[in-house]
Design a protein around this motif. Structure first.
Motif, short mmCIF file in Angstrom:
data_model
loop_
_atom_site.label_atom_id
_atom_site.label_comp_id
_atom_site.label_asym_id
_atom_site.label_seq_id
_atom_site.Cartn_x
_atom_site.Cartn_y
_atom_site.Cartn_z
N UNK A 125 0.90 -1.16 0.11
CA UNK A 125 0.12 0.10 0.07
C UNK A 125 0.97 1.25 -0.16
N UNK A 126 0.64 2.11 -0.87
CA UNK A 126 1.61 3.19 -1.18
C UNK A 126 0.85 4.46 -1.09
N UNK A 127 1.12 5.28 -0.09
CA UNK A 127 0.28 6.58 -0.05
C UNK A 127 0.77 7.73 -1.17
N UNK A 128 -0.13 8.43 -1.74
CA UNK A 128 0.10 9.41 -2.63
C UNK A 128 -0.63 10.54 -2.32
N UNK A 129 -0.10 11.70 -3.20
CA UNK A 129 -1.18 12.92 -3.06
C UNK A 129 -1.13 13.38 -1.67
N UNK A 130 -0.06 13.41 -0.89
CA UNK A 130 0.14 13.90 0.56
C UNK A 130 -0.84 13.00 1.26
N UNK A 131 -0.61 11.68 1.07
CA UNK A 131 -1.16 10.62 1.90
C UNK A 131 -2.70 10.50 1.86
N UNK A 132 -3.47 11.33 1.01
CA UNK A 132 -4.83 11.40 1.04
C UNK A 132 -5.23 10.17 -0.05
N UNK A 133 -4.55 9.79 -0.91
CA UNK A 133 -4.82 8.84 -1.84
C UNK A 133 -3.96 7.44 -1.57
N UNK A 134 -4.19 6.23 -2.14
CA UNK A 134 -3.39 5.28 -1.94
C UNK A 134 -3.56 4.41 -3.34
N UNK A 135 -2.26 3.92 -3.40
CA UNK A 135 -2.15 2.80 -4.61
C UNK A 135 -1.92 1.59 -3.74
N UNK A 136 -3.11 0.50 -4.05
CA UNK A 136 -2.99 -0.84 -3.40
C UNK A 136 -2.61 -1.77 -4.59
N UNK A 137 -1.75 -2.71 -4.30
CA UNK A 137 -1.27 -3.58 -5.31
C UNK A 137 -1.39 -5.27 -4.35
N UNK A 138 -1.64 -6.11 -5.48
CA UNK A 138 -1.81 -7.33 -4.74
C UNK A 138 -1.52 -8.49 -5.71
N UNK A 139 -0.59 -9.46 -5.42
CA UNK A 139 -0.41 -10.75 -6.19
C UNK A 139 -0.95 -11.82 -5.44
N UNK A 140 -1.60 -12.66 -5.89
CA UNK A 140 -2.36 -13.90 -5.17
C UNK A 140 -2.04 -15.14 -6.14
#
Length: 270
Positions: free
Chosen positions: A137-152
């Protein structure tokens, strides 16, 4: 904070459409499967160092009173075709430094699971199961938004019953390839990658744009890249508790195989 204990008990009657095994099944192949089930599962993980913990894992799955809409279309000897019981014991390890388990905005999660289903445990099927779940989970835009990535990924032995095969989606249509009908595609193995962009709108409201790529495979010599499945869509979020964020979500999904779906629930899909 030395022990992480997790358990699940579920039982019910659950009619579910079965489309066959493999990545090439069509909607026209549907065959309603009715069955009753009981599931008992538990983990007891002890923290070893920092965010890493490990410990034993047990799962019991029992399927009974199985009936089919078109019994003649079910292959003879299909594991689980007339029901049965899987009982497996193994080991689990996880690394989890997320700031929340329900609505994470930063951190990483890695889970590795191994289960051995065997007759000496009371199982009707002998097979191994291995699962991998990696998220960041990577916070972006001054931590107001999040990029979430998953590999299953999930890999099962040849005797895995049809009810316990790797499947796209989940009971809530929220976990893997959200919005896809549970069991629309199933096989011995699966791998899927997912990505969310979770943005803030105003006040307690937010939005998400998401996509996934992956497939099931293994039976009949099929491979992961034989027929990849893609899903994509968007949704809205409402935070019911700003002090300890918990999002209610509604997501609409489109797919590369001509289907669509709506999933509604609490917490994020992953």
């Amino acid at each position: 904070n030395q022990w992480w204990l997790w358990g699940r008990v579920s039982a019910g009657y659950f009619p579910l459409f079965y489309y066959g095994v493999g990545p090439h099944t069509e909607q026209a192949d549907s065959n309603l499967m009715k069955h009753r089930y009981l599931t008992l599962e538990g983990k007891a993980l002890r923290r070893v160092h920092g965010a890493f913990s490990t410990g034993p894992h047990y799962r019991l799955e029992s399927f009974f009173d199985v009936s089919w809409q078109f019994p003649s279309q079910i292959p003879a000897g299909l594991p689980g075709g007339t029901g049965g019981k899987s009982s497996g014991i193994g080991w689990s390890a996880q690394y989890d430094n997320r700031n929340s388990t329900t609505t994470p905005t930063r951190g990483r999660y890695l889970m590795v699971d191994y289960l051995h289903q065997a007759g000496w445990l009371g199982s009707d099927f002998d097979y191994d199961q291995f699962a991998l779940d990696a998220r960041t989970y990577l916070p972006v835009r001054h931590a107001r938004d999040v990029i979430a990535l998953q590999l299953y990924g999930e890999w099962n032995g040849a005797e895995v019953p049809v009810q316990s095969m790797a499947r796209l989606s989940d009971f809530s249509s929220a976990f893997l390839a959200r919005g896809v009908y549970l069991g629309r595609f199933r096989d011995r193995h699966e791998m899927i990658a997912q990505a969310d962009y979770r943005g803030h709108l105003k006040g307690r409201f937010g939005y998400v744009v998401f996509g996934s790529a992956g497939s099931v495979y293994g039976t009949g010599g099929t491979a992961l890249f034989d027929k990849l499945k893609y899903t994509y869509g968007a949704g809205l979020r409402f935070n019911v508790n700003p002090d300890d964020p918990l999002n209610l979500r509604a997501d609409f999904t489109l797919t590369s195989f001509g289907e669509s779906g709506l999933s509604i629930g609490a917490t994020e899909a992953f």
